[in-house]
Design a protein around this motif. Structure first.
Motif: not given
Length: 307
Positions: A162-173
């Motif tokens: 979940a932590n990795v996914i959240e970081s990657l979502r922010q990077a994707s934005a």
């Protein structure tokens, strides 16, 4: 001399003579030698042909183009002087070389990073992504490599994911407005023990959860042969999320034909999928010097000879 060594040496000598003869004939006719046409976009890196092309990065790029390669990758591009980045970008554009991946951020090989959920570490990662967007635009890159770093052994795997996914979502934005994608690279347990991301199904799950065109998979055939094998079925299962491929035979992480992977069949399957992306030649040369560099060129011609 053993028969196998004799045959290999004879083949390389013949290849070298053939290459030299072609160059000599072309010069005598005031023409450039015929450029080999590959089925797929194989991307060498700096140093792979330095004995044939020289130490200068621009000379090496020109040599790659002269050999028929249509792509190039450079893990260290982000750290190169801006002036050199600009010169390399200009040469790639002039010679029809498509820029492949470069590493987008500082990778935490020994300590938890994105898996930890630590906000300071996440901010550092996102800042690296911002800076890498500038580099990507400068060198016309569409992809950048991301490795989430080491496991956090104090957290259950679900929380880490979940932590990795959240970081990657922010990077994707950050990446989406620029049509740039980060490609997540699972790495094998033998060469890189203790990392969070190791398997293609795991990378697939994360990319599906992030749900962004800017978060995809880098499928490194060398790493996944060690980690999970079953290469073609695993690529097929995660194909919708694979945006970039890298190459290396196993054992040894050298050019195709030096190990156990049937690269002719693997490349044929990739081509049949209509893959128009880049295949990074992220491996060493099995032999030193000019002879070894000629061997790399001949190996790719061989495994790319499918119809």
């Amino acid at each position: 001399m053993k028969r196998r060594n004799f045959i290999q040496k004879s083949a390389l000598t013949t290849g070298a003579i053939s290459l030299a003869s072609s160059l000599a004939y072309a010069n005598s006719m005031n023409q450039k030698p015929k450029v080999h046409k590959y089925n797929l976009k194989y991307a060498p890196h700096l140093g792979m042909f330095k004995n044939l092309a020289g130490e200068d990065p621009i000379d090496q790029l020109n040599f790659m183009a002269d050999q028929g390669y249509t792509a190039f990758e450079d893990n260290e591009m982000r750290k190169r002087p801006i002036e050199l980045q600009e010169k390399m970008a200009k040469t790639m554009k002039e010679r029809g070389l498509e820029m492949g991946v470069f590493v987008a951020h500082e990778i935490h090989w020994k300590t938890p990073n994105l898996a930890s959920g630590d906000k300071t570490k996440r901010a550092e990662f996102l800042n690296d992504i911002k800076n890498s967007i500038t580099v990507a635009k400068r060198v016309n890159a569409k992809w950048m490599t991301v490795v989430p770093g080491h496991l956090d052994l104090k957290l259950k795997m679900g929380y880490q994911t979940a932590n990795v996914i959240e970081s990657l979502r922010q990077a994707s934005a950050l990446l989406e407005p620029h049509n740039i994608a980060m490609v997540l690279e699972p790495l094998n347990f033998r060469d890189h023990p203790g990392l969070f991301l190791t398997d293609s199904p795991q990378a697939y799950e994360i990319c599906r959860a992030v749900d962004s065109p800017s978060c995809k998979i880098l499928f490194d055939i060398y790493h996944q042969q060690i980690q999970e094998g079953n290469l073609i079925p695993n690529m097929e299962a995660s194909w919708s999320e694979i945006a970039y491929i890298q190459i290396g035979d196993n054992p040894g992480r050298k050019e195709p034909t030096t190990g156990e992977i049937n690269y002719g069949n693997v490349f044929k399957w990739i081509h049949e999928q209509g893959y128009d992306g880049i295949l990074g030649m992220e491996h060493g040369n099995s032999r030193e010097g000019k002879e070894g560099q000629l061997a790399v060129i001949e190996a790719y011609k061989k495994v790319d000879s499918f119809k």
